[in-house]
Motif scaffolding. Structure first.
Motif, mmCIF file in Angstrom:
data_model
loop_
_atom_site.group_PDB
_atom_site.id
_atom_site.type_symbol
_atom_site.label_atom_id
_atom_site.label_comp_id
_atom_site.label_asym_id
_atom_site.label_seq_id
_atom_site.Cartn_x
_atom_site.Cartn_y
_atom_site.Cartn_z
ATOM 1 N N SER A 68 -51.084 20.280 -47.703
ATOM 2 C CA SER A 68 -52.303 21.089 -47.818
ATOM 3 C C SER A 68 -52.089 22.344 -48.654
ATOM 4 C CB SER A 68 -52.869 21.447 -46.440
ATOM 5 O OG SER A 68 -51.981 22.269 -45.737
ATOM 6 N N ILE A 95 -60.143 16.615 -49.280
ATOM 7 C CA ILE A 95 -58.899 17.064 -48.652
ATOM 8 C C ILE A 95 -58.280 15.942 -47.821
ATOM 9 C CG2 ILE A 95 -57.935 18.638 -46.918
ATOM 10 C CD1 ILE A 95 -59.949 20.750 -47.991
ATOM 11 N N THR A 136 -57.598 15.280 -55.730
ATOM 12 C CA THR A 136 -58.594 16.148 -55.093
ATOM 13 C C THR A 136 -59.662 16.572 -56.093
ATOM 14 O OG1 THR A 136 -56.892 17.008 -53.611
ATOM 15 C CG2 THR A 136 -58.903 18.289 -53.796
#
Length: 168
Positions: A68, A95, A136
């Motif tokens: 992350s 995500i 992403t």
């Protein structure tokens, strides 16, 4: 985001902000905790660096990756640089998809050895971070299959080396 804010004043983060500010470019995205706006890739790089700076970000224990720390800054920068309104559910989906893929790729890159079962050919934080950031942004920018493949290819082209020398 909390780890990013906490790492804002960590060693070398100020110098990195100064460097990218000096380089400049179109102000597409924000550097978290400041009024600085830079090209999306620059803002994402700084924000990811600040996120990892204090080692308080989350980690996938199985993948040994801080996924992350790359994915969230990339997602936030991609949303800000987008030419359309991006819904919260799209952010969460981007995500989740990138995190799942990055962790699976990092798990797959594990190379069992007699002495060290955690040694791997690819560095999960470097390689998977860059590739998952491309995935992403591709999702948020609604790239089609070909555009996504090209984005991943460009990201892979920016990588330098692997850990093959550990085996040679």
């Amino acid at each position: 985001i909390g780890a990013c804010i906490a790492g804002r004043n960590a060693e070398a983060c100020g110098e990195l902000r100064e460097l990218f500010t000096y380089i400049g470019g179109i102000g597409e995205a924000s550097v978290i905790g400041s009024k600085i706006r830079l090209p999306a890739h620059s803002a994402a790089t700084i924000n990811a660096t600040m996120t990892r700076a204090l080692e308080i970000d989350d980690v996938s224990e199985r993948a040994l990756a801080h996924t992350s720390a790359s994915i969230v800054p990339a997602a936030l920068a991609a949303i800000q640089a987008s030419k359309r309104i991006v819904q919260g559910v799209e952010l969460l989906a981007a995500i989740a998809i990138a995190t799942d893929l990055a962790n699976r790729l990092a798990w797959a890159a594990l190379i069992p050895r007699e002495r060290d079962t955690q040694l791997r050919l690819l560095n999960p934080n470097l390689h998977m971070g860059i590739l998952s950031a491309a995935i992403t942004a591709s999702y948020i920018w609604q790239f089609d299959y070909t555009q996504t493949v090209h984005a991943i290819g460009h990201a892979y082209g920016q990588l330098f080396g692997n850990q093959q020398t550990l085996f040679d």
